[in-house]
Write a protein that holds these residues in place. Structure first.
Motif, PDB file in Angstrom:
ATOM      1  N   ILE A 248       3.801   3.238  10.543  1.00  0.00           N
ATOM      2  CA  ILE A 248       2.608   3.775  11.236  1.00  0.00           C
ATOM      3  C   ILE A 248       1.446   2.997  11.260  1.00  0.00           C
ATOM      4  CG2 ILE A 248       1.020   5.706  11.653  1.00  0.00           C
ATOM      5  CD1 ILE A 248       3.475   7.361  10.458  1.00  0.00           C
TER       6      ILE A 248
ATOM      7  N   CYS B  13       8.008   2.595  -1.894  1.00  0.00           N
ATOM      8  CA  CYS B  13       7.661   3.962  -2.526  1.00  0.00           C
ATOM      9  C   CYS B  13       9.007   4.869  -2.407  1.00  0.00           C
ATOM     10  CB  CYS B  13       6.782   4.797  -1.314  1.00  0.00           C
ATOM     11  SG  CYS B  13       7.707   5.186   0.098  1.00  0.00           S
TER      12      CYS B  13
ATOM     13  N   HIS C 215       0.892  -1.269  -0.182  1.00  0.00           N
ATOM     14  CA  HIS C 215       0.019  -0.064   0.002  1.00  0.00           C
ATOM     15  C   HIS C 215       1.052   1.190  -0.009  1.00  0.00           C
ATOM     16  CE1 HIS C 215      -3.327  -2.710   2.094  1.00  0.00           C
ATOM     17  NE2 HIS C 215      -3.333  -2.734   0.888  1.00  0.00           N
ATOM     18  N   VAL C 216       0.150   2.486  -0.196  1.00  0.00           N
ATOM     19  CA  VAL C 216       0.833   3.649  -0.249  1.00  0.00           C
ATOM     20  C   VAL C 216      -0.037   4.588   0.780  1.00  0.00           C
ATOM     21  CG1 VAL C 216       1.372   5.726  -1.366  1.00  0.00           C
ATOM     22  CG2 VAL C 216       1.553   3.597  -2.689  1.00  0.00           C
ATOM     23  N   GLY C 217       0.896   4.770   1.887  1.00  0.00           N
ATOM     24  CA  GLY C 217       0.097   5.565   2.891  1.00  0.00           C
ATOM     25  C   GLY C 217       0.649   6.975   3.024  1.00  0.00           C
ATOM     26  N   CYS C 218       1.650   7.179   2.524  1.00  0.00           N
ATOM     27  CA  CYS C 218       2.212   8.886   2.512  1.00  0.00           C
ATOM     28  C   CYS C 218       3.032   9.087   1.427  1.00  0.00           C
ATOM     29  CB  CYS C 218       3.098   8.779   3.810  1.00  0.00           C
ATOM     30  SG  CYS C 218       4.654   7.997   3.769  1.00  0.00           S
ATOM     31  N   ASP C 219       3.585  10.136   1.232  1.00  0.00           N
ATOM     32  CA  ASP C 219       4.400  10.774   0.303  1.00  0.00           C
ATOM     33  C   ASP C 219       5.746  11.190   0.774  1.00  0.00           C
ATOM     34  OD1 ASP C 219       3.575  12.664   1.383  1.00  0.00           O
ATOM     35  OD2 ASP C 219       2.155  13.579  -0.407  1.00  0.00           O
ATOM     36  N   THR C 220       6.161  10.600   1.993  1.00  0.00           N
ATOM     37  CA  THR C 220       7.273  11.281   2.580  1.00  0.00           C
ATOM     38  C   THR C 220       8.292  10.082   3.010  1.00  0.00           C
ATOM     39  OG1 THR C 220       6.194  11.609   4.625  1.00  0.00           O
ATOM     40  CG2 THR C 220       6.432  13.665   3.084  1.00  0.00           C
ATOM     41  N   SER C 221       7.944   8.833   2.696  1.00  0.00           N
ATOM     42  CA  SER C 221       8.637   7.661   3.221  1.00  0.00           C
ATOM     43  C   SER C 221       8.694   7.465   4.737  1.00  0.00           C
ATOM     44  CB  SER C 221      10.281   7.826   2.822  1.00  0.00           C
ATOM     45  OG  SER C 221      10.378   8.254   1.346  1.00  0.00           O
ATOM     46  N   SER C 222       7.640   7.894   5.254  1.00  0.00           N
ATOM     47  CA  SER C 222       7.401   7.896   6.664  1.00  0.00           C
ATOM     48  C   SER C 222       6.564   6.774   7.186  1.00  0.00           C
ATOM     49  CB  SER C 222       6.643   9.226   6.832  1.00  0.00           C
ATOM     50  OG  SER C 222       7.194  10.253   6.465  1.00  0.00           O
ATOM     51  N   CYS C 223       5.745   6.203   6.460  1.00  0.00           N
ATOM     52  CA  CYS C 223       4.347   5.270   7.038  1.00  0.00           C
ATOM     53  C   CYS C 223       4.938   3.845   7.034  1.00  0.00           C
ATOM     54  CB  CYS C 223       3.315   5.705   6.570  1.00  0.00           C
ATOM     55  SG  CYS C 223       3.099   4.916   4.901  1.00  0.00           S
ATOM     56  N   GLY C 224       5.597   3.476   5.985  1.00  0.00           N
ATOM     57  CA  GLY C 224       6.084   1.960   5.952  1.00  0.00           C
ATOM     58  C   GLY C 224       4.831   1.032   5.405  1.00  0.00           C
TER      59      GLY C 224
END
Ligand SMILES: Cc1cc2nc3c(=O)[nH]c(=O)nc-3n(C[C@H](O)[C@H](O)[C@H](O)COP(=O)(O)OP(=O)(O)OC[C@H]3O[C@@H](n4cnc5c(N)ncnc54)[C@H](O)[C@@H]3O)c2cc1C
Ligand code: FES
Ligand code: FES
Lengths: 788, 158, 283
Positions: free
Chosen positions: B134, B61, B38-47
């Protein structure tokens, strides 16, 4: 009837697909010939659009269409679902929230153009090539500043930025008199910080139009597909509701933010017909920060008065609620009916008055976020209780015991009539605090704290005893308060000829586990195996109607609707059974999936009755074939879960960093169908409530730019920020719904926030710290400890 | 400019044309249809996008598909052995380590990396290992329990 | 967002990478990509080409040679964190690597990429400064070794010149008995350093010798804190001496400020972390 499943921690049936990567979220869906949308957004919080030039972008290879505000001049904006009136009776101000802005952008992230292209990369490239000229205007983001004379106007037609004002409680003069008589008054200025829900799945929509059938389909990451269909068809696009299917497939969390009808839902649906191609739009995270409705954002002054024995005599509050630039779907209800009505808390406060002003600012819309209004009320009450206790030299637990409403079950003792309109159903507030103190080991803790302090360690404990109104809501009540919809729920129980059961619910699961807990209820009530039940939700073509999931309403309202349908199934089943067993229905008992003639061993199973209903060869006269019932359940009252949350924190004396050492939560959510799921709901709520207290908080700069607009700037709890939670439950059943359940979705987020803040104040009180704005960042705590 | 990449995903070799800018996560989701990542963010933060490359957890990502050329990738879809779930998958279900399920694939892939290095992690080890993931639903409590449980299961010789 | 169009080139050797870089001045070296790709996704950086050097195994090693620890530029944070050689000889590096980002970031991000990027909140720069490291760079024709103190010149900037790449980090093996630590106060969202303090010292006969203290996150670039070093050198390791030396920290630098830590608080944190680091190495 013996319960095989109800009350058991049955493992979730939905998990299989999620743990194997087969969950189907909207962005996972691919339709043939699908194109992709990208929305160009305003970089400014407040600006006039001088011109938009899309020619270069339109000429790019792979670009299908570009739409701007001009295309929507004659199309409605997205509506607000709840009408609140000014104190003087005039209707609240309801500015148009256009699908794309034509003239003036009102918050950073306001949609200016939509590019549709063959791939999302091309759509993004083309959006960069659109040339928008803006005249940048001054912006205001703080609700009190927005009221100052000369403040920049969000909507030129509303010269004071006020959306409406409102009040609730006793007559203001009576409350003033009570306060005048008080022996002690605690007065605090509060900010309830603005937070971003940040469900992990970003919003995603696919619009599709089928020319052959003149039918639209919208796939949407929503908490309530039918509500979206109703709002979009009737209020925005003016398309016939029966020609629209709205599907909410697997949804990756909501926490309120996916209740509302968003502009992009209408945009992709509308454009799908224009282009005769399916269109997908999926939000980026930074876009979500700008466009998903935020939560909380209150500025208040609150006073609590006590007599000389420490009994509360009055509560007086003035609050400014920031609603953002536009009125989101439930925005007007949150600071009013979901907040003002909870100011009684669990205390016998005889006089209460809230004066509320709701304000427009150049910020993202604010709406319900997990707890919605109730956390704000709880925060005020529980902080006031705590500071009062310290100021009066009474133990904070003791002060709560002193003021609790005595236990009442709502059956033998009447419900409790509050000063703020609601009547509580049942409660036993002493019990949860007693249990909480026991789990904490309060006496031991006090010794430990004294010891720690000697060693220079700042240890603190904080309490919060909360109540919330859930299971929303009786339609007539909310209708009289301005809701533009009913808040019932529907359920259809369809028994198949083989005795297998499909249940269609208007409730929606986006993590709550309906497919399991609802099935537990059905399986037990019908005496059949859990595997014989399937719960279907989230598709307006399959489910008759639904009001969706929020306000911890699914089981209390949606579950009750299911029970109603089951009762109908059993009633008809009994007729069939009686016919087959050649007796009267009065002679029958139903248990463990079969009807038995009383006092005999003559019986017929549920499966046989089902088969007979569909193969009605030997069948009662005048009885229709089939075994399939629908019901609508409209609750008699809200439900009122409550509980006690206790935080133990340690504050680093040098840096101000707060560490949660222990967190004890004792919640009473009425009867429990699946303890594992309830506990999980509590855990999740605790994390969000603790997050609000310690980590989360939106910051806008002076130009209205969102400073905390990504996960790199906006902190949320990660695994190493939290402890293992210590939870327990008490059970005071809800007296007015058939399951006796109250709802557990929001409790964690409501009780925990003030418990944490109270604990930090307890740890640092001797250093002179009295109150601090959330989130309690190390910097803020350090400053307060050092009086900087 | 199009690139040809040869990537083995969950044991199957793929040879595909991608744009230079195509992110690995989009290659997996859009080109291969493996939407469990999945994609949960655009800053490489969520895993949420975590997969294994040559056995190590990475955020798909934050790399180009072209960077994965010649590598072997495991996604959540490749964790079970036919109908037999990976112990982590089992434990996430048994311990209620998921609610909405959106973070779950990434959590499981990160946890698998941890258990590869550290078969007997403490609560602190687990919480630290999840630093890059996250979850907004569970409060992590049951995720920690699930990973502990899986570690115990995996320690028992089959 | 998604990156702009970009050409991808996989280098077959260091000289190949340098040649392609020379021919494409707009191109960027792609190491672990964990600073570059996030920036490309947000379109803060849109190079015309990326030159991937990840597969150059001759840039990926950790070894001890001639009194130096030598670490190839493409060695990942994760490899460093798990190196038994470093755990024994230069634990400052394993400790630092271990608190960079998260497991996934450590599996991809490289020490060379990190120092080339020179984020003012990155962790490596402080460790390199405290360890007296040198950075070996080459443009194909010429190879230079730049002391860390000269390498980091400020906000996202280094002594690296156009057409040069980093090939190696060299650290003199610390004398036996040297203690070292890296202590980090994290920004709670990004988890980069608000303050990172690396320290090394040797205590001889109860007196502090050979002390080095370096900071990251505090100012627009990383720096050695000469004031702290001077204040504790030659002193006994009492709590008072440590505290008064630490109180000198970050005294004459431009202080960073953001909503998590303004100048005041950041300076205060630098002092707290100097104290903690000194207490750890002077114990
Ligand atoms: C979520 C997240 C959290 C992070 N947290 C931290 C943290 O806590 N602390 C921290 O220090 N860092 C952190 N980082 C950054 C991480 O350490 C990066 O890996 C590192 O900064 C860059 O290394 P890289 O190998 O990924 O370089 P790349 O991103 O590939 O390159 C970075 C820059 O350096 C150049 N470059 C790379 N290698 C060379 C070379 N050999 N010679 C010359 N130029 C070169 C590139 O052209 C580019 O301009 C985090 C990153 C992410 C995504
Ligand atoms: S999507 Fe990869 S880290 Fe969030
Ligand atoms: S289960 Fe929903 S984000 Fe983790």
């Amino acid at each position: 009837m013996s319960n095989k499943y109800i009350g058991q921690s049955v493992k979730r049936v939905e998990d299989k697909r999620f743990i194997t990567g087969e969950g189907r979220y909207t962005d996972d869906i691919v339709l043939p010939r699908m194109v992709h949308a990208y929305i160009l957004r305003s970089p400014y919080a407040h600006a006039r659009i001088k011109s938009i030039d899309t020619s270069e972008a339109l000429a790019m290879k792979g670009v299908v269409a570009i739409y701007t505000g001009k295309d929507f001049e004659n199309i409605n904006g997205v509506p607000c679902g709840w009408q609140v009136n000014f104190k003087d009776g005039t209707t609240m101000r309801e500015p148009k929230h256009p699908l794309l802005v034509l003239d003036k952008v009102k918050h950073a992230g306001d949609g200016v153009a939509m590019v549709v292209a063959e791939t999302k990369e091309i759509a993004a490239d083309a959006a960069e090539a659109i040339n928008v000229k803006y005249e940048v205007l001054k912006a205001v983001t703080n609700p009190k500043e927005a009221l100052a004379p000369g403040a920049p106007l969000v909507h030129d037609e509303y010269p004071d930025n006020i959306a409406f004002d409102w009040q609730i409680g006793n007559d203001k003069a009576e409350v003033d008199a009570a306060m005048d008589s008080a022996h002690h008054i605690t007065k605090l200025d509060f900010t309830n910080n603005r937070v971003v829900p940040n469900a992990m799945e970003p919003r995603s929509y696919i619009g599709d139009y089928d020319t052959a059938y003149d039918r639209y389909t919208l796939y949407t990451s929503t908490q309530n597909p039918h509500l979206i269909r109703l709002l979009m068809c009737a209020f925005v696009l003016g398309i016939p509701e029966h020609k629209v299917r709205v599907v909410g497939p697997d949804v990756g969390g909501g926490f309120g933010s996916k209740i509302y009808h968003y502009t992009e839902e209408a945009l992709v649906t509308w454009a799908a017909k224009q282009l005769r191609r399916p269109i997908k739009w999926t939000s980026d995270r930074s876009e979500a920060f700008l466009t998903d409705a935020h939560g909380r954002d209150h500025v208040s002054t609150a006073e609590m008065g006590f007599d000389k024995d420490g009994h509360i005599v009055g509560l007086r509050i003035k609050t400014y609620a920031n609603l953002g630039a536009y009125l989101s779907t439930f925005a007007s209800a949150v600071p009013t009916y979901l907040h003002g009505t909870l100011l009684q808390g669990v205390y016998t406060t005889p006089k209460i008055h809230l004066d509320m002003t709701c304000v427009f600012t150049h910020t993202t819309a604010v709406d319900a976020y997990r707890g919605a209004g109730r956390p704000e009320a709880t925060y005020l009450l529980e902080r006031l209780m705590d500071v009062s206790a310290h100021e009066m030299g009474i133990d904070p637990a003791e002060l709560r015991f002193k003021n609790f409403i005595p236990p009442f079950d709502g059956v033998n003792q009447a419900g409790y009539q509050t000063q703020v309109a609601l009547q509580y159903d049942s409660g036993n507030y002493h019990a949860v605090l007693e249990r909480g103190l026991e789990m904490l080991g309060y006496a031991d803790f006090k010794e430990k704290q004294a010891e720690a302090r000697k060693n220079g360690k700042l240890l603190g404990v904080g309490f919060s005893t909360y109540i919330e109104a859930c299971g929303i809501a009786p339609s007539a009540v909310v209708g009289s308060l301005g809701a533009r919809a009913g808040l019932f729920e529907s359920a259809q129980v369809r028994v198949q000829p083989t005795g297998k059961v499909n249940v269609y619910t208007g409730s929606h699961s986006h993590g709550q586990g309906h497919e399991t807990s609802f099935a537990q209820v059905v399986a037990d009530k019908l005496g059949i195996p859990l595997a014989d039940v399937e719960i279907i939700h989230g598709d307006s073509d399959a489910v008759a109607f639904g009001m969706g999931t929020y306000g911890s309403r699914s089981l209390a309202v949606g579950g009750s609707a299911i029970v109603k349908s089951i009762e109908k199934v059993l009633e008809k089943g009994a007729k069939i059974a009686a016919h087959k067993l050649e007796c009267s229905t009065d002679d029958l008992d139903f248990a463990d999936g079969k009807w038995t003639v009383k006092g005999t061993d003559k019986s017929i199973g549920f499966g046989d009755v089902a088969l007979t209903a569909y193969v009605p060869h030997v069948y009662p006269a005048n009885l229709e074939p089939g075994l399939d019932f629908s019901s609508f359940y409209d609750p008699a009252n809200f439900t009122y879960p409550f509980g006690c949350h206790i935080a133990v924190v340690e504050v680093d004396a040098e840096t101000g960093k707060v560490t949660i050492k222990r967190f004890v939560a004792v919640d009473d959510v009425g009867n429990v169908i699946n303890p594992m799921i309830v506990e999980g709901q509590i855990h999740g709520g605790l994390a969000q409530g603790i997050g609000q207290a310690l980590l989360e908080g939106v910051i806008y700069d002076e130009n209205g730019q969102l400073t905390t607009g990504t996960f790199m700037d906006y902190a949320m709890p990660r695994a190493d920020d939290l402890p293992m939670f210590e939870t327990d439950r008490k059970t005071t059943p809800c007296p007015h719904n058939p399951l006796g359940v109250k709802g557990a979705g929001e409790a964690g987020a409501i009780g925990s926030t003030p418990a944490v803040v109270n604990a930090v104040m307890n740890a640092t009180w001797h250093l002179g710290v009295r109150d601090l704005e959330m989130p309690l960042t190390p910097q803020r705590v350090w400053r307060a400890m050092n009086h900087k | 400019m199009a690139e040809t990449v040869n990537i083995t995903v969950n044991g199957t070799q793929h040879s595909k044309e991608v744009e230079g800018r195509t992110l690995l996560v989009h290659f997996l989701r859009d080109t291969l249809g493996l939407t469990g990542t999945h994609v949960g963010c655009d800053t490489s933060s969520c895993g949420a996008c975590t997969v294994h490359i040559n056995g190590k957890a990475v955020k798909s990502c934050s790399m180009l598909a072209a960077q994965a050329d010649g590598k072997s990738i495991t996604t959540i879809e490749g964790m079970a052995n036919g109908d037999e779930l990976h112990p982590l998958q089992e434990s996430f279900r048994e311990k209620h380590g998921l609610q909405c399920g959106f973070c779950t694939p990434g959590m499981i892939m990160t946890a698998a990396d941890l258990l590869n290095h550290n078969p007997n992690p403490s609560e602190t080890d687990i919480r630290e290992a999840l630093e890059g993931n996250i979850c907004r639903c569970t409060g992590y409590h049951n995720i920690v329990e699930a990973i502990k449980d899986a570690a115990e299961k995996m320690a028992v010789p089959a | 967002m998604l990156p702009n169009t970009v050409d991808y080139y996989r280098a077959s050797s260091v000289s190949d990478a340098l040649n392609v870089l020379k021919a494409n001045p707009d191109a960027k070296i792609l190491a672990g990509g964990h600073s570059l790709i996030p920036a490309m996704k947000l379109r803060l950086n849109s190079p015309s080409m990326v030159i991937d050097i990840a597969n150059l195994s001759d840039l990926n090693y950790i070894k001890e040679e001639g009194g130096n620890i030598r670490i190839g530029a493409m060695t990942t944070h994760g490899q460093i964190a798990h190196s038994s050689l470093l755990a024994e000889k230069l634990p400052l590096f394993t400790e630092t690597a271990d608190v960079i980002g998260d497991v996934q970031v450590r599996n991809m991000g490289t020490i060379g990429g990190s120092i080339a990027h020179a984020d003012p909140s990155a962790d490596w720069p402080a460790a390199l400064l405290a360890a007296d490291a040198s950075i070996v760079v080459t443009n194909g024709d010429e190879t230079r070794s730049i002391p860390a103190t000269d390498f980091f010149v400020g906000f996202f900037s280094t002594a690296l010149e156009e057409g040069e790449i980093i090939t190696e980090i060299q650290v003199p093996v610390p004398a036996t008995g040297t203690k070292m630590t890296y202590q980090k106060f994290m920004q709670p969202a990004s988890r980069f350093a608000i303050v990172g303090c690396a320290a090394m010292a040797k205590v001889e006969n109860g007196v502090v010798a050979d002390v080095k203290v370096a900071f990251t996150g505090v100012s627009d670039g990383p720096f050695r804190d000469g004031n702290v070093e001077a204040a504790i050198s030659g002193k006994t390791t009492t709590a008072e001496n440590i505290a008064s030396a630490a109180a000198q920290a970050a005294s004459d630098v431009n202080l960073n400020a953001d909503h998590y830590a303004d100048e005041d608080y950041r300076q205060h944190l630098a002092r707290v972390y100097a104290k903690r680091a000194l207490s750890a190495v002077c114990g």
